[in-house]
Design a protein around this motif. Structure first.
Motif, PDB file in Angstrom:
ATOM      1  N   UNK A 125      18.673 -24.507 -22.909  1.00 40.81           N
ATOM      2  CA  UNK A 125      18.006 -25.566 -21.892  1.00 40.81           C
ATOM      3  C   UNK A 125      19.225 -26.624 -21.185  1.00 40.81           C
ATOM      4  N   UNK A 126      20.564 -26.560 -22.072  1.00 43.27           N
ATOM      5  CA  UNK A 126      21.674 -27.858 -21.507  1.00 43.27           C
ATOM      6  C   UNK A 126      22.692 -26.724 -21.024  1.00 43.27           C
ATOM      7  N   UNK A 127      22.831 -24.970 -21.448  1.00 41.79           N
ATOM      8  CA  UNK A 127      23.313 -24.303 -21.009  1.00 41.79           C
ATOM      9  C   UNK A 127      23.459 -24.355 -19.088  1.00 41.79           C
ATOM     10  N   UNK A 128      21.389 -23.702 -19.317  1.00 46.19           N
ATOM     11  CA  UNK A 128      21.303 -23.569 -17.988  1.00 46.19           C
ATOM     12  C   UNK A 128      21.374 -24.448 -16.656  1.00 46.19           C
ATOM     13  N   UNK A 129      21.488 -25.947 -17.528  1.00 48.33           N
ATOM     14  CA  UNK A 129      21.116 -26.654 -17.093  1.00 48.33           C
ATOM     15  C   UNK A 129      22.353 -27.535 -16.505  1.00 48.33           C
ATOM     16  N   UNK A 130      23.575 -27.384 -17.302  1.00 46.78           N
ATOM     17  CA  UNK A 130      24.557 -27.938 -17.285  1.00 46.78           C
ATOM     18  C   UNK A 130      24.968 -26.948 -16.593  1.00 46.78           C
ATOM     19  N   UNK A 131      26.043 -25.380 -16.380  1.00 49.18           N
ATOM     20  CA  UNK A 131      26.293 -24.444 -15.636  1.00 49.18           C
ATOM     21  C   UNK A 131      25.400 -24.628 -13.969  1.00 49.18           C
ATOM     22  N   UNK A 132      24.252 -24.809 -13.982  1.00 45.92           N
ATOM     23  CA  UNK A 132      24.044 -24.778 -12.723  1.00 45.92           C
ATOM     24  C   UNK A 132      23.607 -25.802 -11.759  1.00 45.92           C
ATOM     25  N   UNK A 133      23.470 -27.465 -12.524  1.00 46.57           N
ATOM     26  CA  UNK A 133      24.791 -28.245 -12.091  1.00 46.57           C
ATOM     27  C   UNK A 133      25.384 -28.353 -11.516  1.00 46.57           C
ATOM     28  N   UNK A 134      26.388 -27.593 -12.248  1.00 47.46           N
ATOM     29  CA  UNK A 134      27.939 -27.803 -12.086  1.00 47.46           C
ATOM     30  C   UNK A 134      28.140 -26.853 -10.191  1.00 47.46           C
ATOM     31  N   UNK A 135      27.446 -25.132 -10.521  1.00 47.40           N
ATOM     32  CA  UNK A 135      27.957 -24.441  -8.928  1.00 47.40           C
ATOM     33  C   UNK A 135      27.226 -25.259  -8.339  1.00 47.40           C
TER      34      UNK A 135
END
Length: 235
Positions: A152-162
């Motif tokens: 959940x952390x990786x999916x949320x952080x990465x998509x937020x950045x992109x």
């Protein structure tokens, strides 16, 4: 010669995507909406390109870390609760196995099975794997729905950045006298695409999802711009 039994067909289900999809859509939507709203609010108060760039970049970095950390902490709390419930269930099976089997039978009976069939199902599942049966049917947990903090952390952080990079790029590339309309239009286009993509990946209707993200994204930008214009300060 008889053939071994095989399923007539394999159905495609999307429920196994809900964990990472929820976090990814949340991160992307928050990235687009929060950074574009921040840029619009700052541009309404101080339209200088330097102020807008600093605000947008800071919002992207802070937001990505906040989303990742928030998802990890919240989903970890959920995971802790799930593990604690499983541990209690495991101990109950040791202390009162007969009562636990009866409880399992009552669950199946409440779902429509006859008392005799429910008792038989409970007995056979208990003999095979009692804990798995209780975790699945009493607690409602499964591998599909189990909390996964790192995912959940990786999916949320990465998509937020992109996603946040899109309105920031639009603000940087826009003429200095057209930053707000450029960011607003590009953000609405991105939100429409996000809503449709999220619905497609999840196998859901696209129109309601698209309308939902467009409405709330537009509302966020309008409110933030209003604050910037009203107070004349960076938001």
């Amino acid at each position: 010669m008889s053939q071994p039994f095989a399923s007539a067909h394999e159905e495609l289900h999307f429920v196994n995507r809900t964990g990472w999809l929820r976090a990814a859509v949340l991160g992307a939507n928050d990235g687009i909406v929060s950074v574009s709203s921040l840029i619009v609010g700052v541009a309404a108060a101080d339209p200088s390109p330097a102020a807008i760039l600093v605000a947008g970049a800071a919002g992207l970095a802070a937001g990505a870390m906040s989303m990742a950390a928030g998802e990890y902490v919240s989903v970890s709390s959920q995971s802790d609760t799930e593990r604690a419930d499983i541990a209690r269930e495991k101990q109950a099976l040791i202390d009162t196995p007969a009562a636990e089997e009866a409880e399992l039978a009552s669950i199946y009976e409440s779902r429509g099975l006859s008392a005799a069939t429910a008792a038989l199902v409970a007995r056979e599942l208990t003999e095979k794997d009692a804990l798995a049966a209780h975790v699945r049917d009493e607690l409602g947990l499964s591998e599909v729905h189990a909390a996964n903090p790192m995912q959940a952390a990786l999916a949320s952080g990465l998509t937020f950045t992109l996603a946040a990079a899109l309105p920031l790029a639009a603000a940087v590339l826009a003429p200095s006298n057209a930053i707000i309309p450029t960011v607003v239009v590009s953000t609405l286009i991105c939100l429409a695409g996000l809503g449709a993509l999220g619905a497609h990946v999840g196998g859901a209707p696209k129109l309601p999802a698209t309308a939902r993200v467009l409405f709330w994204g537009a509302a966020a930008m309008a409110i933030t711009a209003g604050v910037g214009w009203l107070f004349g300060i960076s938001v």
